[in-house]
Design a protein around this motif. Structure first.
Motif, short mmCIF file in Angstrom:
data_model
loop_
_atom_site.label_atom_id
_atom_site.label_comp_id
_atom_site.label_asym_id
_atom_site.label_seq_id
_atom_site.Cartn_x
_atom_site.Cartn_y
_atom_site.Cartn_z
N GLY A 1 0.81 -1.21 0.00
CA GLY A 1 0.00 0.00 0.00
C GLY A 1 0.84 1.26 0.00
O GLY A 1 0.45 2.28 -0.58
N ALA A 2 1.99 1.20 0.64
CA ALA A 2 2.87 2.37 0.65
C ALA A 2 3.43 2.64 -0.74
O ALA A 2 3.64 3.79 -1.11
CB ALA A 2 4.00 2.17 1.65
N LEU A 3 3.67 1.58 -1.50
CA LEU A 3 4.27 1.73 -2.82
C LEU A 3 3.24 1.78 -3.95
O LEU A 3 3.60 1.84 -5.12
CB LEU A 3 5.26 0.58 -3.08
CG LEU A 3 6.46 0.55 -2.13
CD1 LEU A 3 7.24 -0.73 -2.32
CD2 LEU A 3 7.33 1.77 -2.33
N ASP A 4 1.96 1.73 -3.62
CA ASP A 4 0.89 1.79 -4.61
C ASP A 4 0.19 3.13 -4.49
O ASP A 4 -0.59 3.36 -3.57
CB ASP A 4 -0.10 0.65 -4.37
CG ASP A 4 -1.22 0.65 -5.38
OD1 ASP A 4 -0.95 0.92 -6.56
OD2 ASP A 4 -2.37 0.39 -4.98
N PHE A 5 0.47 4.01 -5.40
CA PHE A 5 -0.08 5.36 -5.34
C PHE A 5 -1.46 5.41 -5.98
O PHE A 5 -1.65 4.96 -7.11
CB PHE A 5 0.85 6.35 -6.05
CG PHE A 5 2.11 6.60 -5.29
CD1 PHE A 5 2.22 7.73 -4.50
CD2 PHE A 5 3.17 5.73 -5.34
CE1 PHE A 5 3.37 7.97 -3.78
CE2 PHE A 5 4.33 5.95 -4.62
CZ PHE A 5 4.43 7.08 -3.84
N ASN B 1 1.35 7.66 1.38
CA ASN B 1 2.15 7.39 0.20
C ASN B 1 3.37 8.28 0.07
O ASN B 1 4.39 7.87 -0.46
CB ASN B 1 1.29 7.54 -1.06
CG ASN B 1 0.37 6.37 -1.24
OD1 ASN B 1 -0.82 6.53 -1.15
ND2 ASN B 1 0.92 5.20 -1.46
N ARG B 2 3.29 9.49 0.57
CA ARG B 2 4.44 10.39 0.42
C ARG B 2 5.68 9.87 1.14
O ARG B 2 6.79 10.24 0.81
CB ARG B 2 4.08 11.79 0.88
CG ARG B 2 3.71 11.86 2.33
CD ARG B 2 3.25 13.24 2.69
NE ARG B 2 2.65 13.22 4.01
CZ ARG B 2 2.37 14.28 4.69
NH1 ARG B 2 2.63 15.45 4.20
NH2 ARG B 2 1.82 14.19 5.86
N PHE B 3 5.50 9.00 2.14
CA PHE B 3 6.64 8.43 2.84
C PHE B 3 7.35 7.38 1.99
O PHE B 3 8.45 6.94 2.32
CB PHE B 3 6.23 7.84 4.18
CG PHE B 3 5.62 8.85 5.10
CD1 PHE B 3 6.15 10.12 5.23
CD2 PHE B 3 4.50 8.54 5.85
CE1 PHE B 3 5.59 11.05 6.08
CE2 PHE B 3 3.92 9.46 6.70
CZ PHE B 3 4.47 10.73 6.82
#
Length: 180
Positions: free
Chosen positions: A43-47, A124-126
């Motif tokens: 989820g962090a890498l899926d914008f 996501n910005r992280f």
């Protein structure tokens, strides 16, 4: 082992009871917790959106952004593995220690990022530093394959399978996020 969760601190008096500390450490890791960690990383890498303030839950550019992000993720990992092989496996020259140091620092950053964001809520910005690291590796891997005119059937099938799995995971996470 017991699957009961024994509270470590009594809510009434705040005193840690005998045996409760042991119960805390004997609880087996559930499959759901590993699934949650995997979805946090994905989820962090899926914008979903280009901007931090989202006014439209499903923007028109979402499919294009998905393909761009997942292409950078997949080929970035392929390129990073290639560079790791070059830096660690190949021997020689005065650049070998510097290459090994660069790979070690990159690996330390990735492991640290994964350790922090795999178990915490993240925006996501992280993930932008990870995408910024993946993009040069992805460009290098793609151009190397195009230049050599060999992409490899196995790698192409793996990429398509990854895109299909990533699409399922992205739709699943979006269905959880935007229930209104």
């Amino acid at each position: 082992m017991s699957r009961e969760v024994v509270p470590r601190v009594d809510a009434d008096d705040g005193v840690l009871r005998e045996g409760e500390r042991e119960a805390h450490f004997t609880i087996p890791v559930q499959r759901t917790s590993l699934r949650t960690v995997a979805f946090h990383i994905f989820g962090a890498l899926d914008f979903d959106a280009l901007f931090p303030y989202i006014y439209d839950a499903r923007p028109w550019y979402r499919p294009l952004l998905f393909i761009a992000c997942q292409t950078a993720n997949f080929w970035g990992v392929v390129g990073a593995i290639r560079c790791l092989k070059i830096a660690v496996v190949r021997d020689g020259g005065p650049k070998a220690p510097a290459a090994r140091f660069a790979v070690a620092m990159l690996a330390a950053f990735v492991v640290t990022w994964l350790a922090v964001y795999s178990i915490s809520a993240v925006e996501n910005r992280f993930a932008l530093p990870m995408i910024a690291i993946f993009i040069p590796f992805a460009i290098g891997a793609i151009f190397e394959r195009v230049e050599q005119r060999k992409i490899g059937a196995l790698l192409a099938v793996t990429f398509c399978a990854y895109l299909a799995a990533a699409a399922w995971a992205s739709l699943f996470l979006s269905s959880l996020r935007y229930k209104a």
